[in-house]
Structures are given as C-alpha cells and as structure tokens.
Design a protein around this motif. Sequence first.
Motif, PDB file in Angstrom:
ATOM      1  N   ARG A 195       0.842  -1.204   0.000  1.00 49.86           N
ATOM      2  CA  ARG A 195       0.000   0.000   0.000  1.00 49.86           C
ATOM      3  C   ARG A 195       0.875   1.252   0.000  1.00 49.86           C
ATOM      4  O   ARG A 195       0.589   2.234  -0.676  1.00 49.86           O
ATOM      5  CB  ARG A 195      -0.910  -0.023   1.231  1.00 49.86           C
ATOM      6  CG  ARG A 195      -1.879   1.146   1.296  1.00 49.86           C
ATOM      7  CD  ARG A 195      -2.700   1.062   2.569  1.00 49.86           C
ATOM      8  NE  ARG A 195      -3.629   2.170   2.647  1.00 49.86           N
ATOM      9  CZ  ARG A 195      -4.822   2.191   2.110  1.00 49.86           C
ATOM     10  NH1 ARG A 195      -5.219   1.151   1.398  1.00 49.86           N
ATOM     11  NH2 ARG A 195      -5.625   3.220   2.248  1.00 49.86           N
ATOM     12  N   SER A 217       2.217   1.964  -3.418  1.00 47.69           N
ATOM     13  CA  SER A 217       1.188   2.532  -4.293  1.00 47.69           C
ATOM     14  C   SER A 217       1.017   4.022  -4.028  1.00 47.69           C
ATOM     15  O   SER A 217       0.907   4.821  -4.961  1.00 47.69           O
ATOM     16  CB  SER A 217      -0.147   1.812  -4.079  1.00 47.69           C
ATOM     17  OG  SER A 217      -0.040   0.450  -4.430  1.00 47.69           O
ATOM     18  N   LEU A 222       1.707   7.104  -6.638  1.00 50.64           N
ATOM     19  CA  LEU A 222       0.728   8.136  -6.977  1.00 50.64           C
ATOM     20  C   LEU A 222       1.286   9.533  -6.719  1.00 50.64           C
ATOM     21  O   LEU A 222       1.065  10.456  -7.505  1.00 50.64           O
ATOM     22  CB  LEU A 222      -0.549   7.923  -6.159  1.00 50.64           C
ATOM     23  CG  LEU A 222      -1.439   6.751  -6.574  1.00 50.64           C
ATOM     24  CD1 LEU A 222      -2.546   6.548  -5.568  1.00 50.64           C
ATOM     25  CD2 LEU A 222      -2.005   6.962  -7.963  1.00 50.64           C
ATOM     26  N   ALA A 258     -11.496   0.646 -11.123  1.00 51.86           N
ATOM     27  CA  ALA A 258     -10.221   0.774 -10.409  1.00 51.86           C
ATOM     28  C   ALA A 258      -9.341   1.842 -11.056  1.00 51.86           C
ATOM     29  O   ALA A 258      -8.691   2.636 -10.364  1.00 51.86           O
ATOM     30  CB  ALA A 258      -9.498  -0.571 -10.394  1.00 51.86           C
ATOM     31  N   LEU A 259      -9.343   1.873 -12.392  1.00 57.41           N
ATOM     32  CA  LEU A 259      -8.598   2.914 -13.105  1.00 57.41           C
ATOM     33  C   LEU A 259      -9.120   4.295 -12.718  1.00 57.41           C
ATOM     34  O   LEU A 259      -8.345   5.235 -12.505  1.00 57.41           O
ATOM     35  CB  LEU A 259      -8.724   2.706 -14.615  1.00 57.41           C
ATOM     36  CG  LEU A 259      -8.105   3.791 -15.506  1.00 57.41           C
ATOM     37  CD1 LEU A 259      -6.592   3.860 -15.291  1.00 57.41           C
ATOM     38  CD2 LEU A 259      -8.431   3.520 -16.978  1.00 57.41           C
ATOM     39  N   TRP A 285      -7.711   5.371  -9.413  1.00 58.90           N
ATOM     40  CA  TRP A 285      -6.331   5.840  -9.522  1.00 58.90           C
ATOM     41  C   TRP A 285      -6.275   7.251 -10.098  1.00 58.90           C
ATOM     42  O   TRP A 285      -5.502   8.093  -9.635  1.00 58.90           O
ATOM     43  CB  TRP A 285      -5.516   4.877 -10.387  1.00 58.90           C
ATOM     44  CG  TRP A 285      -5.040   3.683  -9.630  1.00 58.90           C
ATOM     45  CD1 TRP A 285      -5.781   2.586  -9.268  1.00 58.90           C
ATOM     46  CD2 TRP A 285      -3.729   3.457  -9.108  1.00 58.90           C
ATOM     47  NE1 TRP A 285      -5.017   1.692  -8.574  1.00 58.90           N
ATOM     48  CE2 TRP A 285      -3.747   2.193  -8.459  1.00 58.90           C
ATOM     49  CE3 TRP A 285      -2.545   4.180  -9.131  1.00 58.90           C
ATOM     50  CZ2 TRP A 285      -2.625   1.678  -7.834  1.00 58.90           C
ATOM     51  CZ3 TRP A 285      -1.422   3.650  -8.513  1.00 58.90           C
ATOM     52  CH2 TRP A 285      -1.469   2.415  -7.868  1.00 58.90           C
ATOM     53  N   ALA A 292      -7.308   9.662  -7.433  1.00 61.41           N
ATOM     54  CA  ALA A 292      -6.253   9.819  -6.430  1.00 61.41           C
ATOM     55  C   ALA A 292      -5.130  10.727  -6.944  1.00 61.41           C
ATOM     56  O   ALA A 292      -4.614  11.575  -6.206  1.00 61.41           O
ATOM     57  CB  ALA A 292      -5.692   8.457  -6.047  1.00 61.41           C
ATOM     58  N   ILE A 293      -4.776  10.565  -8.217  1.00 60.38           N
ATOM     59  CA  ILE A 293      -3.752  11.425  -8.808  1.00 60.38           C
ATOM     60  C   ILE A 293      -4.230  12.878  -8.817  1.00 60.38           C
ATOM     61  O   ILE A 293      -3.480  13.800  -8.495  1.00 60.38           O
ATOM     62  CB  ILE A 293      -3.410  10.954 -10.235  1.00 60.38           C
ATOM     63  CG1 ILE A 293      -2.696   9.609 -10.191  1.00 60.38           C
ATOM     64  CG2 ILE A 293      -2.546  11.988 -10.963  1.00 60.38           C
ATOM     65  CD1 ILE A 293      -2.506   8.970 -11.562  1.00 60.38           C
TER      66      ILE A 293
END
Length: 204
Positions: free
Chosen positions: A2, A5, A9, A185-186, A189, A192-193
């Motif tokens: 985690r 990840s 990011l 899920a993409l 991400w 989050a970015i």
Amino acid sequence: MRLKSVRGLMAVAALLTGTNAAEAHIVAARLGDFYMGASHPLTDLQDVVLWIATGVLAGTLGASKGRWLIPVFPLGLLVGLALGPVFGAVSAQLANATMMLAIGMLLAAAVQVPTIVLCAIAFAVAVTRGAANGAELGPETDRLLFGAGLGCVGYGAITLTMALTAAFRRTTGSVTSWRAIAVRALGGWIAAIGLMMASLVLAS
C-alpha cells in the motif's frame, strides 16, 4: 504494498504538476508547426492522463453518447488554443487536478452521465488543455497550423480511446464483471492522482 502505491501516486502527481509544456517546442520545432501541434500534447503527462480519462469515461457510456465527443473535443481544443494567453499556470494546474478528480470519481462510481454533461466535461477538459498547449507559443509559430495538428491528434486520441474502452467492455454489461471493475479501479487511480495534484498545487 500500500505504501508503494501511495508513493507511486505521489510521484505521478509531482510529475504532472511540474510538467513544463514549453520544453516540447524545442523537440518539435524542426518538424513544422503542424507536427508540433500534433506531437506537443503527447509530451505532457497532464494531457495524456486527462485525454485518456475523458475517452475512457465516454467509452463506458456507449457509442450513442460517446460519438458526440468526436466533434466537441477537437473544437474545445481550438477554443482553448485561442484563449491560451488568458489562463494562468497555477489556475490551469488546479483546473486539471479538479477535472482528474471529477472524472476519476465518475468512473469509480460507474455513474451514467447524461450526454449533455459528458459533452460539457469533455469541452472543459479540451479548452483547458488547448489553452495550456497554446500558452507558451512564440510569435513565430503559425497558430493555424499548430491548431490543425492539435485538433487532429485530439480527434484521433479521443476516438481511439473511446473505441478501445467500448471494445474492452463489450463482452459484458454487468457492473460486477472483472472488466467493469478494472475500469472502476482505473477511475480510482485517476481520482487519487487528481487529489494529490491539487494538494501539491495548493501547497505551493
């Protein structure tokens, strides 16, 4: 895992906020203004992430909605190119981060966006990125040729991304299938970015 990840990011967000669009002009200057317009967005991670995110969102909504983006997105790029000098660097980065966050959340939540809202999102992305691509152009650049190249690559990128996304999801309509989960899920991400990028812009 985690922690890795999160670090990944943060690295991507830092790269996106620190991207210097002007550097691409040196690379493309010898190729002509049309080719400079076509290649310029491909050298900017903010363009790559936002264009892909917009195309994936349209592709998940189906061809009947997504096809509207084929004229809307290139048109927005040209409008943004004309408005380039109006936008500031910080405000543009914050707008990019906000749109990444919004599109990512829509993808993650599998929201069925109305066509008019989809077109508004795509137009906003295109205007912002068109302005960013044109903000650093020198007086010697032929804006007509640059805009033609930018519009062509925008048309190709958004159409190809929508088609690939639609083909990827075509085998099933279930929101619980692994393909649908992969797209969501993409989206997570991307959101989050966008959130990390906005935090970096506001903190600077």
